[in-house]
Design a protein around this motif. Structure first.
Motif, PDB file in Angstrom:
ATOM      1  N   ARG A   1      -5.036  -1.870   0.418  1.00  0.00           N
ATOM      2  CA  ARG A   1      -5.979  -0.874  -0.098  1.00  0.00           C
ATOM      3  C   ARG A   1      -6.214   0.256   0.893  1.00  0.00           C
ATOM      4  NH1 ARG A   1     -10.931  -3.354  -3.435  1.00  0.00           N
ATOM      5  NH2 ARG A   1     -10.938  -1.178  -4.084  1.00  0.00           N
TER       6      ARG A   1
ATOM      7  N   MET B   1      -2.017  -2.823  -7.494  1.00  0.00           N
ATOM      8  CA  MET B   1      -3.453  -2.834  -7.258  1.00  0.00           C
ATOM      9  C   MET B   1      -4.168  -3.888  -8.089  1.00  0.00           C
ATOM     10  SD  MET B   1      -4.392  -0.871  -4.836  1.00  0.00           S
ATOM     11  CE  MET B   1      -2.920  -1.435  -3.982  1.00  0.00           C
TER      12      MET B   1
ATOM     13  N   ARG C   1      -3.008   2.446   1.043  1.00  0.00           N
ATOM     14  CA  ARG C   1      -2.869   3.196  -0.207  1.00  0.00           C
ATOM     15  C   ARG C   1      -3.746   4.432  -0.182  1.00  0.00           C
ATOM     16  NH1 ARG C   1      -6.416   3.161  -4.353  1.00  0.00           N
ATOM     17  NH2 ARG C   1      -5.708   4.056  -6.349  1.00  0.00           N
TER      18      ARG C   1
ATOM     19  N   GLU D   1       1.707   1.561  -8.991  1.00  0.00           N
ATOM     20  CA  GLU D   1       0.373   1.449  -8.400  1.00  0.00           C
ATOM     21  C   GLU D   1      -0.519   0.531  -9.229  1.00  0.00           C
ATOM     22  OE1 GLU D   1      -3.247   4.401  -6.938  1.00  0.00           O
ATOM     23  OE2 GLU D   1      -1.778   5.097  -8.412  1.00  0.00           O
TER      24      GLU D   1
ATOM     25  N   GLY E   1       0.807  -1.216   0.000  1.00  0.00           N
ATOM     26  CA  GLY E   1       0.000   0.000   0.000  1.00  0.00           C
ATOM     27  C   GLY E   1       0.835   1.258   0.000  1.00  0.00           C
TER      28      GLY E   1
ATOM     29  N   VAL F   1      -3.709  -7.020  -6.179  1.00  0.00           N
ATOM     30  CA  VAL F   1      -4.600  -6.968  -5.015  1.00  0.00           C
ATOM     31  C   VAL F   1      -6.036  -7.261  -5.419  1.00  0.00           C
ATOM     32  CG1 VAL F   1      -5.608  -5.400  -3.317  1.00  0.00           C
ATOM     33  CG2 VAL F   1      -3.136  -5.450  -3.655  1.00  0.00           C
ATOM     34  N   ASP F   2      -6.485  -6.694  -6.532  1.00  0.00           N
ATOM     35  CA  ASP F   2      -7.851  -6.938  -6.998  1.00  0.00           C
ATOM     36  C   ASP F   2      -8.064  -8.406  -7.350  1.00  0.00           C
ATOM     37  OD1 ASP F   2      -8.458  -4.287  -6.689  1.00  0.00           O
ATOM     38  OD2 ASP F   2      -8.051  -3.754  -8.780  1.00  0.00           O
TER      39      ASP F   2
ATOM     40  N   PRO G   1      -4.577  -7.991   1.099  1.00  0.00           N
ATOM     41  CA  PRO G   1      -5.149  -6.935   0.245  1.00  0.00           C
ATOM     42  C   PRO G   1      -5.908  -5.860   1.002  1.00  0.00           C
ATOM     43  CG  PRO G   1      -5.533  -9.097  -0.712  1.00  0.00           C
ATOM     44  CD  PRO G   1      -5.003  -9.333   0.665  1.00  0.00           C
ATOM     45  N   GLN G   2      -6.550  -6.206   2.106  1.00  0.00           N
ATOM     46  CA  GLN G   2      -7.310  -5.208   2.849  1.00  0.00           C
ATOM     47  C   GLN G   2      -6.392  -4.128   3.421  1.00  0.00           C
ATOM     48  OE1 GLN G   2     -10.238  -6.861   5.549  1.00  0.00           O
ATOM     49  NE2 GLN G   2     -10.231  -8.803   4.440  1.00  0.00           N
TER      50      GLN G   2
ATOM     51  N   SER H   1       2.509   1.622  -3.590  1.00  0.00           N
ATOM     52  CA  SER H   1       1.553   1.989  -4.633  1.00  0.00           C
ATOM     53  C   SER H   1       1.011   3.395  -4.439  1.00  0.00           C
ATOM     54  CB  SER H   1       0.405   0.987  -4.661  1.00  0.00           C
ATOM     55  OG  SER H   1      -0.306   0.998  -3.425  1.00  0.00           O
TER      56      SER H   1
END
Length: 289
Positions: free
Chosen positions: A167, A124, A170, A120, A109, A127-128, A163-164, A112
């Protein structure tokens, strides 16, 4: 004519820091449960009345009594001792899994959000992709690939929750990097590393700390869930999820085998959630009024 507004609570008497958080009953309860959980983790060998691995077939499926306060399992092992030692597995899962997600997620995070551009975009999109999988399904896939075991289940849970953190941090970094003090430091010649570690990161971590507290309860549940499915801690480890799995076959005849580990999971998760909610209210200015 001016009207003087009198502060009903002088500045010298205003509760600060932890005292302000603990004004809420829910925060005090959450902190008390969390502290007890941590103490039991350390003091389990002193508090437990029996060795959690000792079998006494003559006491198999004994109900709660003065000899076995929480009863005994199908092998005659003391349930109180096994539940107490289960706190160690739960704490280890919180430290390793939540710590792994926190470290990796915050790194991704921060990079990015600070650099933007193709950095980034790449981070990301990865992560998605991870977020596209249901949490439990992804954890099952990872554990199936690595093999059953407590260590592999903790790694899987850490990857699932990464990932949480990425995000959330970031978003914080994108906001903080536009602050005047960051621009001033950049104008004075501060390096990118110094800007990230000295100015951007310290001013972005408050929501991360709140999330880490809230996620601790989820980590306990996920770890117990994988152990319940036979993919986490393996027998005869006194893991709460494994204890639930042992008790499901005896629930109608020996309800205590599954009930007390379930209550332990409930209380620990409740403690972390109450403490996390209190910290969120404390750090959010819109809620602190």
């Amino acid at each position: 004519m001016t009207t003087e507004i009198v502060d009903p609570l002088p500045a010298t008497r205003r509760p600060k820091g932890i005292r302000r958080v603990l004004r809420r009953v829910s925060a005090s309860v959450g902190l008390a449960i969390t502290v007890i959980f941590l103490l039991l983790t350390v003091l389990a060998p002193l508090v437990a009345p029996y060795d959690p691995y000792d079998q006494d077939l003559s006491s198999a499926l004994s109900p709660p009594s003065w000899i076995h306060l929480l009863g005994a399992d199908q092998y005659g092992r003391d349930m109180l001792s096994r539940v107490l030692y289960g706190t160690r597995t739960a704490l280890l899962a919180v430290v390793v899994a939540d710590g792994l997600a926190l470290a990796v997620g915050c790194t991704l995070g921060l990079l990015s959000g600070f650099f933007g551009g193709w950095v980034e975009a790449v981070i990301m999109r990865i992560v998605d992709m991870v977020l596209a999988f249901p949490y439990l399904l992804l954890a099952l896939i990872i554990v199936a690939a690595l093999g059953p075991g407590l260590t592999h289940s903790m790694i899987a849970i850490g990857i699932v929750y990464t990932p949480q953190y990425a995000r959330l941090l970031r978003g914080q970094v994108l906001s903080v990097r536009q602050s005047d003090y960051v621009r001033a430091s950049r104008a004075l010649g501060a390096s990118r590393l110094r800007l990230m570690l000295r100015h951007v990161l310290p001013n972005s971590v408050t929501p991360i700390l709140v999330m880490a507290t809230l996620q601790a309860g989820s980590v306990v549940v996920e770890t117990a869930g994988l152990s319940f499915l036979g993919l986490g801690a393996q027998p005869p480890s006194p893991d709460w999820g494994a204890l639930l799995a042992d008790g499901q076959s005896y629930f109608l005849t020996a309800w205590w085998i599954a009930t007390f580990p379930g209550l332990a999971i409930f209380l620990v998760v409740l403690g972390f959630n109450l403490l996390g909610d209190a910290l969120r209210d404390h750090f959010d200015p819109r809620r602190s009024a």
